[in-house]
Write a protein that holds these residues in place. Structure first.
Motif, PDB file in Angstrom:
ATOM      1  N   VAL A 112       0.837  -1.205   0.000  1.00  0.00           N
ATOM      2  CA  VAL A 112       0.000   0.000   0.000  1.00  0.00           C
ATOM      3  C   VAL A 112       0.873   1.257   0.000  1.00  0.00           C
ATOM      4  CG1 VAL A 112      -1.684   1.329   1.312  1.00  0.00           C
ATOM      5  CG2 VAL A 112      -1.945  -1.143   1.106  1.00  0.00           C
ATOM      6  N   LEU A 113       1.913   1.266   0.829  1.00  0.00           N
ATOM      7  CA  LEU A 113       2.799   2.422   0.880  1.00  0.00           C
ATOM      8  C   LEU A 113       3.499   2.644  -0.453  1.00  0.00           C
ATOM      9  CD1 LEU A 113       4.092   4.690   2.520  1.00  0.00           C
ATOM     10  CD2 LEU A 113       5.837   3.048   3.291  1.00  0.00           C
ATOM     11  N   ALA A 122       4.696  -0.392  -9.654  1.00  0.00           N
ATOM     12  CA  ALA A 122       5.719  -0.887  -8.728  1.00  0.00           C
ATOM     13  C   ALA A 122       5.073  -1.663  -7.586  1.00  0.00           C
ATOM     14  CB  ALA A 122       6.534   0.280  -8.174  1.00  0.00           C
ATOM     15  N   ALA A 123       3.935  -1.176  -7.092  1.00  0.00           N
ATOM     16  CA  ALA A 123       3.242  -1.862  -5.995  1.00  0.00           C
ATOM     17  C   ALA A 123       2.760  -3.240  -6.423  1.00  0.00           C
ATOM     18  CB  ALA A 123       2.069  -1.014  -5.512  1.00  0.00           C
ATOM     19  N   ALA A 124       2.257  -3.333  -7.663  1.00  0.00           N
ATOM     20  CA  ALA A 124       1.770  -4.622  -8.163  1.00  0.00           C
ATOM     21  C   ALA A 124       2.911  -5.633  -8.281  1.00  0.00           C
ATOM     22  CB  ALA A 124       1.082  -4.431  -9.507  1.00  0.00           C
ATOM     23  N   MET A 161      13.739  -4.732 -10.820  1.00  0.00           N
ATOM     24  CA  MET A 161      12.584  -4.379 -11.642  1.00  0.00           C
ATOM     25  C   MET A 161      11.628  -3.472 -10.859  1.00  0.00           C
ATOM     26  SD  MET A 161       9.994  -7.011 -13.605  1.00  0.00           S
ATOM     27  CE  MET A 161      11.306  -7.703 -14.628  1.00  0.00           C
ATOM     28  N   ILE A 162      11.464  -3.767  -9.569  1.00  0.00           N
ATOM     29  CA  ILE A 162      10.603  -2.938  -8.723  1.00  0.00           C
ATOM     30  C   ILE A 162      11.201  -1.545  -8.565  1.00  0.00           C
ATOM     31  CG2 ILE A 162       9.598  -2.688  -6.428  1.00  0.00           C
ATOM     32  CD1 ILE A 162       9.724  -5.801  -6.232  1.00  0.00           C
ATOM     33  N   GLY A 163      12.513  -1.476  -8.309  1.00  0.00           N
ATOM     34  CA  GLY A 163      13.165  -0.183  -8.177  1.00  0.00           C
ATOM     35  C   GLY A 163      13.028   0.655  -9.433  1.00  0.00           C
ATOM     36  N   TRP A 164      13.226   0.033 -10.578  1.00  0.00           N
ATOM     37  CA  TRP A 164      13.086   0.732 -11.865  1.00  0.00           C
ATOM     38  C   TRP A 164      11.647   1.224 -12.048  1.00  0.00           C
ATOM     39  CZ3 TRP A 164      16.624   1.228 -16.134  1.00  0.00           C
ATOM     40  CH2 TRP A 164      16.048   1.689 -17.310  1.00  0.00           C
TER      41      TRP A 164
END
Length: 302
Positions: A112-113, A122-124, A161-164
């Motif tokens: 959520v954050l 990115a959250a997904a 991948m999340i950071g990007w």
């Protein structure tokens, strides 16, 4: 639900903050956070420091949540292996429900954050990484197949991948190659470890490759996975996605990885398992150096 182990203490002591930190697997967390940070810093857009810090915090919290849920589910296995017997649950310092609630709460909060602070792409991906590690690797694969670490290794490959995605809101070829690099790095890294702790896995009934297929087959698989891993490591340079700093670093460090992997692949077993331990330790340094070079390359060229 994970089976309840009769050997676990029925009246565990009250856990303190150190036990909750231990649930997050801090050693694993370091590499996860670092690769996620490098993915964010390598993105072709600037990120406000507060937003960047929040994104990396979310990655750390999500990885910690996955570690806690893994230990909640595998409390029975951890009690059977020497290297994990001192963890909070098998040692009887924490109730299993506490680990479950901690993991679910931490994971939900991190997703959520991330969505509110950066973007929902990115959250997904962050949510997928948690669910993949807990449901696909921990619950489904680990106790059923020697290919557990191959498929399950994808969970640890998501951070860059999340950071990007946190920086850009999308996913491009470079983060996909970084994902593939970690995905292919995981089997030789983990099987090197499994070769010198295979007795632990055998005692716990976990079908790791050295237990099921033997040392020789495991060594050959380490060699086979090293080749495409190196290709993914070097590929960003000839594809024009990085510069010479990263490219030369990838060539040099990958060559050393190949040498160590070849020694492990073609040698006969001995009690010391020194080359296996060297490969395992170097494999961790390898990722740190590669991703550090990625960031240096990006900022020098910028």
């Amino acid at each position: 639900m994970a089976p309840i182990t009769p050997g676990l203490s029925a009246t565990p002591a009250v856990a303190d903050w150190r036990d909750f930190v231990a649930l997050t697997k801090p050693r694993v967390l370091t590499l996860v956070v670092f690769t996620g940070l490098c993915g964010l810093l390598a993105a072709p857009v600037g990120v406000h420091p507060v937003i960047g810090f929040t994104a990396i915090l979310c990655i750390a919290l999500a990885a910690g949540a996955a570690g806690a849920l893994n230990q909640w589910y595998e409390a029975d296995l951890d009690q059977l292996m020497k290297r994990t017997q001192r963890r909070p649950l098998p040692a009887g310092r924490m109730e299993r429900d506490s680990a479950l609630h901690f993991g679910v709460g931490l994971g939900g909060f991190s997703v959520v954050l991330m969505g509110l602070a950066t973007n929902w792409v990115a959250a997904a991906i962050l949510l997928v990484s948690i669910l993949f590690y807990v449901l696909i690797y921990t619950v489904w694969l680990k106790r059923r197949t020697p290919q557990n670490i191959v498929i399950g290794g994808a969970a640890g490959a998501f951070p860059p991948m999340i950071g990007w995605a946190a920086a850009t809101g999308d996913v491009a070829l470079l983060p996909f190659l970084l994902f593939s690099l970690i995905f292919l790095w995981t089997p030789p890294h983990f099987w090197a470890l499994a070769l010198f702790v295979k007795t632990d896995y055998a005692n716990a009934g976990v079908p790791m490759l050295p237990v099921v297929a033997g040392e020789r087959a495991t060594r050959h698989q380490i060699g086979l996975y090293t080749l495409p891993m190196i290709a993914c490591a070097v590929a960003p340079w000839p594809l024009g996605l990085t510069g010479a700093i990263y490219g030369v670093t990838a060539l040099v460090t990958s060559a050393l990885f190949a040498v160590l992997a070849a020694i492990v692949t073609f040698r006969s077993s001995d009690a010391a398992m020194k080359p296996e331990k060297q490969l395992f330790k170097y494999s961790i340094l390898y990722l740190f150096v590669l991703f550090g070079a990625l960031v240096a390359d990006r900022w020098v060229l910028a």
